[in-house]
Motif scaffolding. Structure first.
Motif, PDB file in Angstrom:
ATOM      1  N   SER A  17       0.836  -1.203   0.000  1.00 25.63           N
ATOM      2  CA  SER A  17       0.000   0.000   0.000  1.00 25.63           C
ATOM      3  C   SER A  17       0.867   1.248   0.000  1.00 25.63           C
ATOM      4  N   ASP A  18       0.409   2.259  -0.706  1.00 27.71           N
ATOM      5  CA  ASP A  18       1.102   3.542  -0.749  1.00 27.71           C
ATOM      6  C   ASP A  18       0.482   4.440   0.320  1.00 27.71           C
ATOM      7  N   TRP A  19       0.915   4.262   1.573  1.00 28.02           N
ATOM      8  CA  TRP A  19       0.302   4.959   2.690  1.00 28.02           C
ATOM      9  C   TRP A  19       0.519   6.461   2.636  1.00 28.02           C
ATOM     10  N   GLU A  20       1.617   6.921   2.052  1.00 27.32           N
ATOM     11  CA  GLU A  20       1.835   8.361   1.921  1.00 27.32           C
ATOM     12  C   GLU A  20       0.755   8.963   1.026  1.00 27.32           C
ATOM     13  N   ARG A  21       0.445   8.271  -0.063  1.00 27.10           N
ATOM     14  CA  ARG A  21      -0.607   8.744  -0.968  1.00 27.10           C
ATOM     15  C   ARG A  21      -1.958   8.732  -0.261  1.00 27.10           C
ATOM     16  N   VAL A  22      -2.236   7.677   0.491  1.00 26.15           N
ATOM     17  CA  VAL A  22      -3.495   7.581   1.225  1.00 26.15           C
ATOM     18  C   VAL A  22      -3.602   8.701   2.250  1.00 26.15           C
ATOM     19  N   ASP A  23      -2.541   8.941   3.003  1.00 30.44           N
ATOM     20  CA  ASP A  23      -2.542   9.992   4.015  1.00 30.44           C
ATOM     21  C   ASP A  23      -2.746  11.378   3.419  1.00 30.44           C
ATOM     22  N   ALA A  24      -2.337  11.560   2.163  1.00 30.66           N
ATOM     23  CA  ALA A  24      -2.440  12.874   1.520  1.00 30.66           C
ATOM     24  C   ALA A  24      -3.845  13.148   0.972  1.00 30.66           C
ATOM     25  N   LEU A  25      -4.710  12.139   0.917  1.00 31.16           N
ATOM     26  CA  LEU A  25      -6.057  12.339   0.382  1.00 31.16           C
ATOM     27  C   LEU A  25      -6.887  13.210   1.320  1.00 31.16           C
ATOM     28  N   THR A  26      -7.644  14.121   0.731  1.00 29.38           N
ATOM     29  CA  THR A  26      -8.559  14.935   1.521  1.00 29.38           C
ATOM     30  C   THR A  26      -9.879  14.186   1.695  1.00 29.38           C
ATOM     31  N   ASP A  27     -10.700  14.628   2.633  1.00 24.64           N
ATOM     32  CA  ASP A  27     -12.009  14.020   2.821  1.00 24.64           C
ATOM     33  C   ASP A  27     -12.838  14.119   1.544  1.00 24.64           C
ATOM     34  N   GLU A  28     -12.730  15.244   0.850  1.00 19.79           N
ATOM     35  CA  GLU A  28     -13.478  15.440  -0.387  1.00 19.79           C
ATOM     36  C   GLU A  28     -13.035  14.443  -1.463  1.00 19.79           C
ATOM     37  N   GLU A  29     -11.734  14.199  -1.565  1.00 17.46           N
ATOM     38  CA  GLU A  29     -11.225  13.233  -2.545  1.00 17.46           C
ATOM     39  C   GLU A  29     -11.697  11.818  -2.227  1.00 17.46           C
ATOM     40  N   ILE A  30     -11.729  11.481  -0.952  1.00 17.07           N
ATOM     41  CA  ILE A  30     -12.196  10.158  -0.539  1.00 17.07           C
ATOM     42  C   ILE A  30     -13.680  10.004  -0.848  1.00 17.07           C
ATOM     43  N   THR A  31     -14.471  11.021  -0.529  1.00 14.02           N
ATOM     44  CA  THR A  31     -15.903  10.990  -0.808  1.00 14.02           C
ATOM     45  C   THR A  31     -16.161  10.844  -2.301  1.00 14.02           C
ATOM     46  N   GLN A  32     -15.429  11.589  -3.121  1.00 20.30           N
ATOM     47  CA  GLN A  32     -15.585  11.506  -4.572  1.00 20.30           C
ATOM     48  C   GLN A  32     -15.220  10.108  -5.085  1.00 20.30           C
ATOM     49  N   ALA A  33     -14.148   9.547  -4.562  1.00 20.76           N
ATOM     50  CA  ALA A  33     -13.730   8.201  -4.981  1.00 20.76           C
ATOM     51  C   ALA A  33     -14.796   7.171  -4.627  1.00 20.76           C
ATOM     52  N   VAL A  34     -15.414   7.308  -3.464  1.00 23.76           N
ATOM     53  CA  VAL A  34     -16.473   6.387  -3.058  1.00 23.76           C
ATOM     54  C   VAL A  34     -17.668   6.527  -3.996  1.00 23.76           C
ATOM     55  N   ARG A  35     -18.052   7.767  -4.302  1.00 24.97           N
ATOM     56  CA  ARG A  35     -19.198   7.993  -5.204  1.00 24.97           C
ATOM     57  C   ARG A  35     -18.963   7.395  -6.582  1.00 24.97           C
ATOM     58  N   GLU A  36     -17.714   7.391  -7.043  1.00 20.86           N
ATOM     59  CA  GLU A  36     -17.394   6.886  -8.374  1.00 20.86           C
ATOM     60  C   GLU A  36     -17.184   5.376  -8.411  1.00 20.86           C
ATOM     61  N   ASP A  37     -17.136   4.744  -7.249  1.00 23.90           N
ATOM     62  CA  ASP A  37     -16.914   3.296  -7.174  1.00 23.90           C
ATOM     63  C   ASP A  37     -18.230   2.574  -7.435  1.00 23.90           C
ATOM     64  N   PRO A  38     -18.298   1.766  -8.498  1.00 21.97           N
ATOM     65  CA  PRO A  38     -19.562   1.092  -8.807  1.00 21.97           C
ATOM     66  C   PRO A  38     -19.983   0.067  -7.749  1.00 21.97           C
ATOM     67  N   ASP A  39     -19.082  -0.352  -6.890  1.00 21.11           N
ATOM     68  CA  ASP A  39     -19.401  -1.343  -5.862  1.00 21.11           C
ATOM     69  C   ASP A  39     -19.720  -0.718  -4.505  1.00 21.11           C
ATOM     70  N   GLN A  40     -19.717   0.597  -4.449  1.00 20.08           N
ATOM     71  CA  GLN A  40     -19.911   1.260  -3.162  1.00 20.08           C
ATOM     72  C   GLN A  40     -21.360   1.209  -2.699  1.00 20.08           C
TER      73      GLN A  40
END
Length: 62
Positions: A17-40
């Motif tokens: 896992s790229d934990w540095e990349r994960v730690d750098a994500l904002t709440d908005e980026e995480i929310t957007q990624a969840v919305r775009e995930d067809p399995d969410q």
């Protein structure tokens, strides 16, 4: 990542896992990624209103 790279990382105990990349994500980026995930499935207020608590019975041992 190739299978060989994954095996090498697993055997060396290195995280894949790229934990540095994960730690750098904002709440908005995480929310957007969840919305775009067809399995969410976002667990919103409506989901909780429809949910039913199920408590499993005791385990049977053989």
């Amino acid at each position: 990542m190739s299978l060989e790279e994954a095996v090498r990382r697993y055997e060396s105990g290195e995280s894949s896992s790229d934990w540095e990349r994960v730690d750098a994500l904002t709440d908005e980026e995480i929310t957007q990624a969840v919305r775009e995930d067809p399995d969410q499935e976002i667990l919103d207020e409506e989901w909780f209103r429809r949910a039913t608590l199920v408590i499993p019975g005791e385990k049977e041992t053989t």
